[in-house]
Design a protein around this motif. Sequence first.
Motif, PDB file in Angstrom:
ATOM      1  N   VAL A   1      -2.385 -75.048 -13.110  1.00 52.96           N
ATOM      2  CA  VAL A   1      -3.510 -74.786 -12.212  1.00 52.96           C
ATOM      3  C   VAL A   1      -3.320 -75.499 -10.878  1.00 52.96           C
ATOM      4  O   VAL A   1      -3.477 -74.899  -9.804  1.00 52.96           O
ATOM      5  CB  VAL A   1      -4.844 -75.192 -12.886  1.00 52.96           C
ATOM      6  CG1 VAL A   1      -5.980 -75.201 -11.889  1.00 52.96           C
ATOM      7  CG2 VAL A   1      -5.149 -74.262 -14.048  1.00 52.96           C
ATOM      8  N   VAL A   2      -2.968 -76.774 -10.930  1.00 51.96           N
ATOM      9  CA  VAL A   2      -2.788 -77.535  -9.688  1.00 51.96           C
ATOM     10  C   VAL A   2      -1.623 -76.975  -8.881  1.00 51.96           C
ATOM     11  O   VAL A   2      -1.705 -76.852  -7.655  1.00 51.96           O
ATOM     12  CB  VAL A   2      -2.593 -79.039  -9.992  1.00 51.96           C
ATOM     13  CG1 VAL A   2      -2.158 -79.807  -8.756  1.00 51.96           C
ATOM     14  CG2 VAL A   2      -3.882 -79.632 -10.555  1.00 51.96           C
ATOM     15  N   THR A   3      -0.539 -76.612  -9.543  1.00 53.07           N
ATOM     16  CA  THR A   3       0.600 -76.021  -8.845  1.00 53.07           C
ATOM     17  C   THR A   3       0.197 -74.715  -8.176  1.00 53.07           C
ATOM     18  O   THR A   3       0.575 -74.452  -7.022  1.00 53.07           O
ATOM     19  CB  THR A   3       1.766 -75.777  -9.819  1.00 53.07           C
ATOM     20  OG1 THR A   3       2.128 -77.009 -10.432  1.00 53.07           O
ATOM     21  CG2 THR A   3       2.966 -75.200  -9.105  1.00 53.07           C
TER      22      THR A   3
ATOM     23  N   LEU B   1      -3.245 -78.046 -16.772  1.00 55.44           N
ATOM     24  CA  LEU B   1      -3.576 -78.723 -15.515  1.00 55.44           C
ATOM     25  C   LEU B   1      -2.438 -78.625 -14.505  1.00 55.44           C
ATOM     26  O   LEU B   1      -2.680 -78.377 -13.316  1.00 55.44           O
ATOM     27  CB  LEU B   1      -3.923 -80.188 -15.769  1.00 55.44           C
ATOM     28  CG  LEU B   1      -5.299 -80.459 -16.354  1.00 55.44           C
ATOM     29  CD1 LEU B   1      -5.457 -81.929 -16.702  1.00 55.44           C
ATOM     30  CD2 LEU B   1      -6.385 -80.029 -15.375  1.00 55.44           C
ATOM     31  N   VAL B   2      -1.214 -78.805 -14.955  1.00 52.55           N
ATOM     32  CA  VAL B   2      -0.068 -78.709 -14.053  1.00 52.55           C
ATOM     33  C   VAL B   2       0.043 -77.293 -13.485  1.00 52.55           C
ATOM     34  O   VAL B   2       0.275 -77.120 -12.281  1.00 52.55           O
ATOM     35  CB  VAL B   2       1.237 -79.121 -14.772  1.00 52.55           C
ATOM     36  CG1 VAL B   2       2.468 -78.704 -13.974  1.00 52.55           C
ATOM     37  CG2 VAL B   2       1.253 -80.614 -15.025  1.00 52.55           C
TER      38      VAL B   2
ATOM     39  N   SER C   1      -2.438 -80.934 -20.480  1.00 55.67           N
ATOM     40  CA  SER C   1      -1.646 -81.348 -19.319  1.00 55.67           C
ATOM     41  C   SER C   1      -0.827 -80.182 -18.766  1.00 55.67           C
ATOM     42  O   SER C   1      -0.669 -80.055 -17.551  1.00 55.67           O
ATOM     43  CB  SER C   1      -0.738 -82.523 -19.673  1.00 55.67           C
ATOM     44  OG  SER C   1       0.213 -82.164 -20.646  1.00 55.67           O
TER      45      SER C   1
ATOM     46  N   TRP D   1      -2.846 -73.838  -7.171  1.00 62.12           N
ATOM     47  CA  TRP D   1      -3.727 -74.148  -6.043  1.00 62.12           C
ATOM     48  C   TRP D   1      -2.929 -74.660  -4.843  1.00 62.12           C
ATOM     49  O   TRP D   1      -3.187 -74.265  -3.708  1.00 62.12           O
ATOM     50  CB  TRP D   1      -4.768 -75.178  -6.444  1.00 62.12           C
ATOM     51  CG  TRP D   1      -5.885 -74.633  -7.271  1.00 62.12           C
ATOM     52  CD1 TRP D   1      -6.243 -73.328  -7.431  1.00 62.12           C
ATOM     53  CD2 TRP D   1      -6.790 -75.392  -8.076  1.00 62.12           C
ATOM     54  NE1 TRP D   1      -7.312 -73.230  -8.279  1.00 62.12           N
ATOM     55  CE2 TRP D   1      -7.678 -74.480  -8.684  1.00 62.12           C
ATOM     56  CE3 TRP D   1      -6.942 -76.733  -8.341  1.00 62.12           C
ATOM     57  CZ2 TRP D   1      -8.680 -74.882  -9.532  1.00 62.12           C
ATOM     58  CZ3 TRP D   1      -7.946 -77.143  -9.191  1.00 62.12           C
ATOM     59  CH2 TRP D   1      -8.808 -76.224  -9.777  1.00 62.12           C
ATOM     60  N   VAL D   2      -1.979 -75.557  -5.087  1.00 64.34           N
ATOM     61  CA  VAL D   2      -1.176 -76.095  -3.993  1.00 64.34           C
ATOM     62  C   VAL D   2      -0.359 -74.976  -3.349  1.00 64.34           C
ATOM     63  O   VAL D   2      -0.248 -74.903  -2.123  1.00 64.34           O
ATOM     64  CB  VAL D   2      -0.275 -77.238  -4.490  1.00 64.34           C
ATOM     65  CG1 VAL D   2       0.752 -77.628  -3.446  1.00 64.34           C
ATOM     66  CG2 VAL D   2      -1.114 -78.447  -4.875  1.00 64.34           C
ATOM     67  N   HIS D   3       0.192 -74.084  -4.153  1.00 61.77           N
ATOM     68  CA  HIS D   3       0.971 -72.965  -3.613  1.00 61.77           C
ATOM     69  C   HIS D   3       0.090 -72.072  -2.735  1.00 61.77           C
ATOM     70  O   HIS D   3       0.504 -71.678  -1.640  1.00 61.77           O
ATOM     71  CB  HIS D   3       1.591 -72.161  -4.753  1.00 61.77           C
ATOM     72  CG  HIS D   3       2.365 -70.976  -4.293  1.00 61.77           C
ATOM     73  ND1 HIS D   3       3.567 -71.084  -3.632  1.00 61.77           N
ATOM     74  CD2 HIS D   3       2.094 -69.646  -4.367  1.00 61.77           C
ATOM     75  CE1 HIS D   3       4.004 -69.879  -3.336  1.00 61.77           C
ATOM     76  NE2 HIS D   3       3.129 -68.981  -3.775  1.00 61.77           N
ATOM     77  N   GLN D   4      -1.109 -71.751  -3.220  1.00 62.90           N
ATOM     78  CA  GLN D   4      -2.014 -70.919  -2.427  1.00 62.90           C
ATOM     79  C   GLN D   4      -2.404 -71.624  -1.133  1.00 62.90           C
ATOM     80  O   GLN D   4      -2.472 -70.992  -0.075  1.00 62.90           O
ATOM     81  CB  GLN D   4      -3.260 -70.589  -3.228  1.00 62.90           C
ATOM     82  CG  GLN D   4      -3.009 -69.598  -4.348  1.00 62.90           C
ATOM     83  CD  GLN D   4      -4.248 -69.332  -5.170  1.00 62.90           C
ATOM     84  OE1 GLN D   4      -5.274 -69.985  -5.006  1.00 62.90           O
ATOM     85  NE2 GLN D   4      -4.162 -68.364  -6.075  1.00 62.90           N
TER      86      GLN D   4
END
Length: 112
Positions: free
Chosen positions: A99-101, A96-97, A93, A103-106
């Motif tokens: 990686v997702v953070t 995942l947090v 987890s 991606w959202v930032h980029q």
Amino acid sequence: MIRQCFILFGCLALGELTVYLTEIKLPSSIIGMLLLTLFLKLGWVKLKWVKGMSDFLVANLGFFFVPPGVALMLYFDIISAQFWPIAIASIISTILVLVVTGWVHQLMRKIK
């Protein structure tokens, strides 16, 4: 100081009322803080009205983790029996947090 407490606890009470009336499956404290954020954004509550109490609570945030930390001692047998599932779930987890953070930032940087 009284006004600051009244505003913060008022938002918490509104969160409790919202959960009671709508039976939403979210903690009332989260709803209350979302309401406080909304009130701040709308300008109904000024930041200076709650800044002192908020700074105090954030400065002493670690103190609020002591009771749950002590309560964990009651469950050492369960934690030790399920150590690997807990550890693996925590690691996955966390990854995942991150990686997702990222991606959202980029994505947000590309949009701006």
